[in-house]
Enzyme design. Structure first.
Site, PDB file in Angstrom:
ATOM      1  N   HIS A  35      13.539  12.596 -10.694  1.00  0.00           N
ATOM      2  CA  HIS A  35      14.546  12.570  -9.098  1.00  0.00           C
ATOM      3  C   HIS A  35      15.440  13.601 -10.782  1.00  0.00           C
ATOM      4  O   HIS A  35      15.303  13.064 -11.979  1.00  0.00           O
ATOM      5  CB  HIS A  35      15.613  12.552  -8.906  1.00  0.00           C
ATOM      6  CG  HIS A  35      15.219  11.854  -7.848  1.00  0.00           C
ATOM      7  ND1 HIS A  35      13.772  12.062  -7.032  1.00  0.00           N
ATOM      8  CD2 HIS A  35      15.470  10.196  -6.949  1.00  0.00           C
ATOM      9  CE1 HIS A  35      13.628  11.677  -5.796  1.00  0.00           C
ATOM     10  NE2 HIS A  35      14.752  10.244  -5.962  1.00  0.00           N
ATOM     11  N   ASN A  73      11.197   8.110 -10.531  1.00  0.00           N
ATOM     12  CA  ASN A  73      11.989   7.614  -9.276  1.00  0.00           C
ATOM     13  C   ASN A  73      11.190   7.159  -8.540  1.00  0.00           C
ATOM     14  O   ASN A  73      11.787   5.695  -7.639  1.00  0.00           O
ATOM     15  CB  ASN A  73      12.529   9.343  -7.961  1.00  0.00           C
ATOM     16  CG  ASN A  73      10.778   9.849  -7.224  1.00  0.00           C
ATOM     17  OD1 ASN A  73      10.799  10.328  -7.975  1.00  0.00           O
ATOM     18  ND2 ASN A  73      10.508   9.036  -6.854  1.00  0.00           N
ATOM     19  N   SER A 105      -3.372  -2.472   6.798  1.00  0.00           N
ATOM     20  CA  SER A 105      -3.917  -2.125   5.214  1.00  0.00           C
ATOM     21  C   SER A 105      -4.909  -3.283   5.318  1.00  0.00           C
ATOM     22  O   SER A 105      -4.750  -3.156   4.309  1.00  0.00           O
ATOM     23  CB  SER A 105      -3.076  -1.988   4.436  1.00  0.00           C
ATOM     24  OG  SER A 105      -1.621  -1.015   4.537  1.00  0.00           O
ATOM     25  N   CYS A 115      17.470   5.371  -5.573  1.00  0.00           N
ATOM     26  CA  CYS A 115      16.701   5.959  -6.646  1.00  0.00           C
ATOM     27  C   CYS A 115      18.039   6.473  -7.787  1.00  0.00           C
ATOM     28  O   CYS A 115      18.320   6.897  -8.403  1.00  0.00           O
ATOM     29  CB  CYS A 115      15.351   6.885  -6.318  1.00  0.00           C
ATOM     30  SG  CYS A 115      15.766   7.627  -5.069  1.00  0.00           S
ATOM     31  N   VAL A 170       6.049   2.973  -3.414  1.00  0.00           N
ATOM     32  CA  VAL A 170       6.587   2.432  -4.431  1.00  0.00           C
ATOM     33  C   VAL A 170       6.190   0.865  -4.721  1.00  0.00           C
ATOM     34  O   VAL A 170       5.973   0.585  -5.889  1.00  0.00           O
ATOM     35  CB  VAL A 170       8.126   2.153  -3.707  1.00  0.00           C
ATOM     36  CG1 VAL A 170       8.747   1.128  -4.480  1.00  0.00           C
ATOM     37  CG2 VAL A 170       8.422   3.106  -3.628  1.00  0.00           C
ATOM     38  N   LYS A 176      25.409   6.525  -0.343  1.00  0.00           N
ATOM     39  CA  LYS A 176      24.188   5.376  -0.857  1.00  0.00           C
ATOM     40  C   LYS A 176      24.852   5.907  -2.545  1.00  0.00           C
ATOM     41  O   LYS A 176      25.548   4.069  -2.733  1.00  0.00           O
ATOM     42  CB  LYS A 176      23.019   5.327  -1.345  1.00  0.00           C
ATOM     43  CG  LYS A 176      22.807   4.943   0.328  1.00  0.00           C
ATOM     44  CD  LYS A 176      20.784   5.376   0.296  1.00  0.00           C
ATOM     45  CE  LYS A 176      20.253   4.343   1.572  1.00  0.00           C
ATOM     46  NZ  LYS A 176      19.292   5.394   1.194  1.00  0.00           N
ATOM     47  N   SER A 200       8.572  12.330  -3.745  1.00  0.00           N
ATOM     48  CA  SER A 200       7.162  10.997  -3.440  1.00  0.00           C
ATOM     49  C   SER A 200       8.570   9.599  -2.925  1.00  0.00           C
ATOM     50  O   SER A 200       8.206   9.260  -2.413  1.00  0.00           O
ATOM     51  CB  SER A 200       7.269  10.421  -4.880  1.00  0.00           C
ATOM     52  OG  SER A 200       8.059  10.934  -6.228  1.00  0.00           O
ATOM     53  N   GLY A 201       9.937  10.112  -3.791  1.00  0.00           N
ATOM     54  CA  GLY A 201      11.218   9.561  -3.227  1.00  0.00           C
ATOM     55  C   GLY A 201      11.526   9.245  -1.611  1.00  0.00           C
ATOM     56  O   GLY A 201      11.387   7.814  -0.780  1.00  0.00           O
ATOM     57  N   THR A 246       0.611  -1.561   0.299  1.00  0.00           N
ATOM     58  CA  THR A 246      -0.019   0.457   0.282  1.00  0.00           C
ATOM     59  C   THR A 246       1.051   1.235   0.010  1.00  0.00           C
ATOM     60  O   THR A 246       0.190   2.624   0.007  1.00  0.00           O
ATOM     61  CB  THR A 246      -1.316   0.240   1.663  1.00  0.00           C
ATOM     62  OG1 THR A 246       0.241  -0.007   2.121  1.00  0.00           O
ATOM     63  CG2 THR A 246      -2.048  -1.299   1.514  1.00  0.00           C
ATOM     64  N   ARG A 298      16.056  18.181  -1.484  1.00  0.00           N
ATOM     65  CA  ARG A 298      15.026  17.532  -1.829  1.00  0.00           C
ATOM     66  C   ARG A 298      14.610  18.891  -2.465  1.00  0.00           C
ATOM     67  O   ARG A 298      14.331  19.936  -1.594  1.00  0.00           O
ATOM     68  CB  ARG A 298      14.465  16.932  -0.333  1.00  0.00           C
ATOM     69  CG  ARG A 298      12.535  16.700  -0.542  1.00  0.00           C
ATOM     70  CD  ARG A 298      13.236  15.828  -0.959  1.00  0.00           C
ATOM     71  NE  ARG A 298      13.122  14.145  -0.213  1.00  0.00           N
ATOM     72  CZ  ARG A 298      13.769  12.814  -0.772  1.00  0.00           C
ATOM     73  NH1 ARG A 298      13.229  12.521  -1.824  1.00  0.00           N
ATOM     74  NH2 ARG A 298      14.042  11.499  -0.243  1.00  0.00           N
TER      75      ARG A 298
END
Lengths: 332, 332
Positions: free
Chosen positions: A238, A311, A40, A129, A14, A209, A159-160, A11, A231
Site C-alpha cells: 500500500h 500490506n 480447507s 493495514c 493473511v 478506520k 491483496s488487501g 489458508t 484500490r
C-alpha cells in the site's frame, strides 16, 4: 518451554503470511495448530519441515490451551470465536476490524504503543493495514511537533481484499474482459475509490478506520484525519500520499533525522537519484518506507510525505506477530 | 469558408487524438495539414475519408497561412517553432508546458476562462492534463465559496507520458520482467510518485504545474495548492483525490447542485449504487466527472472530491480544440 500457537483462517492471504512469518522469526514454537472452515480441512501446510494438517474451527477447539491464537478469518468469525478463546484464558491477536474500537481492547502497533500490552491478557486487536503504516511514520512526528491535521489519499493493493482479489487481477491481466466479482468494477487498468462499505456521511468504512484507529493508537482524538482510500491494480504494497499540518513549523532535515532513527521506519528520500519507495520495491519486507518529504509551499507548519509498506506483512501478519513478541518480552 | 488547420506532432498520442477529435466535432475544416519529425514523414492518416500525408516540420512550413496550428510535439519543438508560426500571423494552440506561464500568453480551459481569448491572436497555451480536470471542477466552487487551500493527490494514466509509455505498460502486462525505459521503475503492478523532473524544493514539475497553472487559470494566486502526482498502471484517464478548504462553510447539496449545472462537469455521486467515476468508465469521453463529495469530519469549511477525466481528451486534445471553437465564436 516453547509456545503453542494457533492460526485461525490459516489458508487465507493473511493467514498464510502469518505462518510464513512465524517461520522466519525467532519465537520458539512447540506446537502450531491451523484452523479454517470445512472446505480447507485436511489440507496440509509446511512449517519448519513439518506437515501440519488444517483442523476445523470449532468452539471446543478454541477452549483448548493456547499461548496465542492469531485470527484472520473475517469479522464474523472473530466476533463469535475470539471471546470463547479469551474466556478460556487464551490470548487472541485479531486481524479483523471486529474488536478494534471496543473499549478495553488494546489496538496495537508495536513501534508506537506497545505499553498498552503490559500485563494484558485477552483479545488484542491488530489495526487496519493502511492505518498501521501511517501511524508508524506519524507517531515520532506527532511526539515532536504535534499533528493537527492529516489529509491522506491511499493507493492500496488488491491483496488487501484477500486471495480471491489477487486471482481476479491476475485473471484480468490475462484477459481484460474477465468479469469482476470481488470489486464493484474492473480493477485491471483502473482505480476504484471504494474500500469496504459506505456510510451515510459519504465516507467508506476503510476511511473511517484510518480516522478512529489513528486516534486510538496515538492516544489523541484531536488529530483531524481526512482520508480517501483507493484500490489500484497493484498486488502487494500500500502507498499513501500524506499531508500533515503540525502545531509548529518543522525543519525538513529534522523530520528526516527523526524518521531515520524511528523504529520500523526506513527513510528512502533522495529524489535526485530517483530514490523514493514504490510498492514493488518494498514488497516482502517488514518496514515502513518514507520518501518525498517536502514542505508545503504556503503553510510553514505543513509537510507532505509518501509512505509505503507491504500490506500483508507490516500491514497485517508481521504486526500481529510483533504483538506476540512484545507480550512475550513483557512476561520475561 | 472553412479553416486551414495544422497539427504538429501528428503521430504522437495527443496528436493522433487531436485529429480524431477534429473529425468528430463541428468545425468546418477546408484543409488539414499534419507535421512531424523525419521518421514519420510520408505516413498517411485518414481524416474524414481522405488520406493525409505527414509532412516534415520546417520553419518555412510554419510561416505559411494557417487559421490554427495545434502543437503537441514537446517543449523543445514548441519553443522553436511556435513563435515562428505566431510571428507569421498564425494562431498556435500549444499543448506543451513551454509557454504556459509566460506573461501575456493565455492559458485556457474553455469552461473556466474563455474571456482571455477575446480578440487574441498568437500563441495560446493548453494547460497540463491534471490541472485542466481539476479546475473544471474547482472553478464554479471557487466562485461560490472561495477556495483557500487545495490538497490534491493524483492517480495518473501512462498515456500522459505518450505512446511509448502505453506500449511499455502493455509489454509489462505480457511479461512483468519487460524492462522499464520510459519510467524510472516498473509501472506494471506498481505506482510511482514521480512525474516530470524534480526541483530542489522536493516537488516535481508536474506538481508545481498544478499549483501555478491553477493560479493563472482561476486568476487567483492566493489559492494554496499542495499536490502529489503519482503514476499508476492505468492506460487512459487521470483520477484525483481533492481536499478543498473554502473561505466559508458549504452545503454538500449545494455543491452537488452547482456541479450538476456547471459546463463540462458530470456529477457521478451515489455511493449506495456504487456510483462514482473510475478512469476505465470515463475514458473516451470529454467531460470531467466528480463523485465522492463529502464534508470533512472536523473542518466545517472543508470537503473532499474525487475527480476523473480522460487525460488525452479533456486533459489535452479536446481542450485544445475547444479553444479553437471559442476563438471562432468570438470572431462571429
Amino acid at each position: 518451554m516453547g509456545l503453542t500457537v494457533g492460526v485461525v483462517g490459516a489458508t487465507g492471504a493473511v493467514g498464510s503470511k502469518m505462518i510464513e512469518i512465524l517461520e522466519e522469526r525467532k519465537l520458539t514454537i512447540d506446537k502450531l495448530r491451523l484452523f479454517a472452515s470445512q472446505k480447507s480441512v485436511g489440507n496440509t501446510v509446511d512449517f519448519r519441515g513439518e506437515k501440519i494438517e488444517v483442523e476445523l474451527l470449532t468452539e471446543d477447539a478454541m477452549k483448548e490451551k493456547f499461548d496465542y491464537l492469531l485470527f484472520s478469518a473475517g469479522g464474523g468469525v472473530s466476533e463469535k470465536y475470539a471471546p470463547i478463546a479469551a474466556e478460556a484464558g487464551n490470548t487472541v491477536v485479531d486481524n479483523s476490524s471486529q474488536w478494534r474500537m471496543t473499549e478495553g481492547i488494546p489496538l496495537v502497533v508495536p513501534e508506537v504503543n506497545p505499553h498498552v500490552l503490559k500485563g494484558y491478557q485477552g483479545i488484542v486487536a491488530n489495526p487496519n493495514c493502511s492505518t498501521i503504516q501511517m501511524v508508524v511514520a506519524l507517531a515520532p512526528l506527532h511526539k515532536r511537533y504535534g499533528i493537527k491535521r492529516v489529509v491522506v489519499s491511499t493507493y492500496q493493493a488488491v491483496s488487501g481484499s484477500g486471495h480471491k482479489a489477487i486471482v481476479e487481477l491476475q485473471n484480468q491481466v490475462q484477459d481484460e474482459n474477465y468479469p469482476n466479482k470481488v470489486y464493484t468494477k474492473q480493477i485491471f487498468a483502473n482505480c476504484i475509490p471504494h474500500i469496504d462499505v459506505f456510510y451515510d456521511n459519504g465516507y467508506t468504512k476503510e476511511e473511517l478506520k484510518m480516522v478512529y484507529e489513528t486516534h486510538k493508537i496515538l492516544e489523541d482524538d484531536k488529530i483531524q484525519v481526512n482520508a480517501t482510500t483507493v484500490r489500484i491494480p497493484v498486488y502487494y504494497g500500500h502507498s499513501e500520499s500524506v499531508y500533515l499540518e503540525f502545531n509548529e513549523a518543522p525543519e525538513i532535515n529534522e523530520i528526516k533525522e527523526i524518521l531515520r532513527n524511528s523504529p520500523g521506519v526506513v527513510l528512502m528520500d533522495n529524489p535526485a537519484e530517483n530514490c523514493y519507495p514504490t510498492p514493488r520495491e518494498v514488497a516482502n519486507t517488514d518496514e515502513t518506507y518514507v520518501g518525498r518529504i517536502r514542505k508545503d509551499l504556503y503553510n510553514p507548519n505543513a509537510v507532505s510525505l509518501w509512505v509505503v509498506a507491504d500490506n500483508l506483512r507490516k500491514g497485517a501478519a508481521t504486526n500481529a506477530i510483533q504483538i506476540i513478541e512484545v507480550m512475550e518480552n513483557y512476561k520475561r
